[in-house]
Design an enzyme around this catalytic site. Structure first.
Site, PDB file in Angstrom:
ATOM      1  N   GLY A   4       0.821  -1.205   0.000  1.00  0.00           N
ATOM      2  CA  GLY A   4       0.000   0.000   0.000  1.00  0.00           C
ATOM      3  C   GLY A   4       0.852   1.250   0.000  1.00  0.00           C
ATOM      4  O   GLY A   4       0.548   2.224   0.686  1.00  0.00           O
ATOM      5  N   VAL A  61      -2.963  -7.764  -1.955  1.00  0.00           N
ATOM      6  CA  VAL A  61      -2.377  -8.553  -0.870  1.00  0.00           C
ATOM      7  C   VAL A  61      -3.297  -9.670  -0.399  1.00  0.00           C
ATOM      8  O   VAL A  61      -2.846 -10.615   0.251  1.00  0.00           O
ATOM      9  CB  VAL A  61      -1.950  -7.671   0.332  1.00  0.00           C
ATOM     10  CG1 VAL A  61      -0.839  -6.719  -0.067  1.00  0.00           C
ATOM     11  CG2 VAL A  61      -3.133  -6.945   0.945  1.00  0.00           C
ATOM     12  N   ASN A  87       1.604  -2.297   5.351  1.00  0.00           N
ATOM     13  CA  ASN A  87       0.855  -1.063   5.492  1.00  0.00           C
ATOM     14  C   ASN A  87      -0.517  -1.125   4.831  1.00  0.00           C
ATOM     15  O   ASN A  87      -1.417  -0.397   5.215  1.00  0.00           O
ATOM     16  CB  ASN A  87       1.674   0.086   4.900  1.00  0.00           C
ATOM     17  CG  ASN A  87       0.905   1.375   4.846  1.00  0.00           C
ATOM     18  OD1 ASN A  87       0.624   1.995   5.865  1.00  0.00           O
ATOM     19  ND2 ASN A  87       0.513   1.772   3.645  1.00  0.00           N
ATOM     20  N   SER A 139      -3.148  -0.332  14.740  1.00  0.00           N
ATOM     21  CA  SER A 139      -3.862   0.905  15.036  1.00  0.00           C
ATOM     22  C   SER A 139      -4.188   0.981  16.511  1.00  0.00           C
ATOM     23  O   SER A 139      -4.399  -0.053  17.162  1.00  0.00           O
ATOM     24  CB  SER A 139      -5.164   0.958  14.232  1.00  0.00           C
ATOM     25  OG  SER A 139      -5.968   2.046  14.655  1.00  0.00           O
ATOM     26  N   TYR A 152     -12.690  -3.108  11.677  1.00  0.00           N
ATOM     27  CA  TYR A 152     -11.353  -2.539  11.638  1.00  0.00           C
ATOM     28  C   TYR A 152     -10.603  -2.833  12.942  1.00  0.00           C
ATOM     29  O   TYR A 152      -9.452  -3.290  12.916  1.00  0.00           O
ATOM     30  CB  TYR A 152     -11.437  -1.030  11.396  1.00  0.00           C
ATOM     31  CG  TYR A 152     -10.100  -0.367  11.242  1.00  0.00           C
ATOM     32  CD1 TYR A 152      -9.370  -0.505  10.062  1.00  0.00           C
ATOM     33  CD2 TYR A 152      -9.561   0.410  12.259  1.00  0.00           C
ATOM     34  CE1 TYR A 152      -8.136   0.109   9.913  1.00  0.00           C
ATOM     35  CE2 TYR A 152      -8.335   1.029  12.116  1.00  0.00           C
ATOM     36  CZ  TYR A 152      -7.626   0.881  10.940  1.00  0.00           C
ATOM     37  OH  TYR A 152      -6.402   1.487  10.795  1.00  0.00           O
ATOM     38  N   LYS A 156      -7.191  -5.154  13.313  1.00  0.00           N
ATOM     39  CA  LYS A 156      -5.925  -4.644  13.820  1.00  0.00           C
ATOM     40  C   LYS A 156      -5.498  -5.381  15.087  1.00  0.00           C
ATOM     41  O   LYS A 156      -4.296  -5.579  15.325  1.00  0.00           O
ATOM     42  CB  LYS A 156      -6.000  -3.129  14.045  1.00  0.00           C
ATOM     43  CG  LYS A 156      -6.163  -2.341  12.735  1.00  0.00           C
ATOM     44  CD  LYS A 156      -5.037  -2.616  11.742  1.00  0.00           C
ATOM     45  CE  LYS A 156      -5.143  -1.764  10.494  1.00  0.00           C
ATOM     46  NZ  LYS A 156      -3.970  -1.861   9.626  1.00  0.00           N
TER      47      LYS A 156
END
Length: 186
Positions: A4, A61, A87, A139, A152, A156
């Site tokens: 990324g 990915v 990333n 994160s 999300y 993470k």
């Protein structure tokens, strides 16, 4: 290798490597309503301005086959792989009770499975060289999620677990595996 790497934090990471004189490979994936390929070309040009070799290619990915090919091509173009920065990541925010299965799956596939695919692809050459550095971008949401980020935050948190496991598995081969958990980044 920076996944990324065409935009944002990935682009900044690529440029930092280039400023340090390190050859850079980065991937990108076009996204709806964003011309990431054009941004990738700008990033590639900025890296070349630092006088270091660069390899840039489209690579999803989430696809193990694409990642394997990208890593093979990057190694051939640049003479090896010493660093990996995981990333690449996506978000599809929404209240838990409204979150679609597709939104959940895309975030998990990109943020966790994508990192796994990349770590596994570089593990073999790094183990053979008995050297490597892997950093995954997690994160702060993994530790203190806000409203509407269940997928999300879960991805993470899983990435942190993957990072810890990879550190155990690869540490004996002199491969350091770490994660960073930034807050909001402009």
């Amino acid at each position: 290798i920076v996944t990324g790497g065409a935009t944002g934090l990935g682009r900044a990471t690529c440029l930092e490597f280039a400023q340090q004189g390190v050859a850079v490979a980065f991937n990108y994936l076009d996204l709806p309503e964003r011309d990431v390929a054009a941004q990738a070309l700008l990033t590639e040009t900025a890296i070349r301005a630092h006088g270091v070799p660069v390899y840039c290619a489209r690579c999803d990915v989430r696809s193990r086959a694409e990642v394997e090919q990208f890593v093979t091509d990057a190694r051939e173009q640049l003479g090896g792989v010493h660093y990996l920065v995981n990333n690449a990541g996506v978000t599809h925010d929404g209240a838990l009770w409204r979150l679609s299965v597709e939104a959940w799956q895309e975030v998990m596939d990109t943020n966790v499975t994508g990192a796994f695919n990349c770590i596994q692809a570089v593990a073999r050459p790094m183990r053979a060289a008995r050297y490597g550095k892997i950093v995954s971008v997690a994160s702060h949401q993994a530790f203190r999620p806000g409203f509407g980020v269940a997928n999300y935050a879960a991805s993470k948190a899983a990435l942190i677990g993957l990072t810890r496991s990879a550190a155990v598995d690869l540490g004996a081969s002199n491969i350091n595996v770490n994660a960073v958990a930034p807050g909001f980044v402009k």
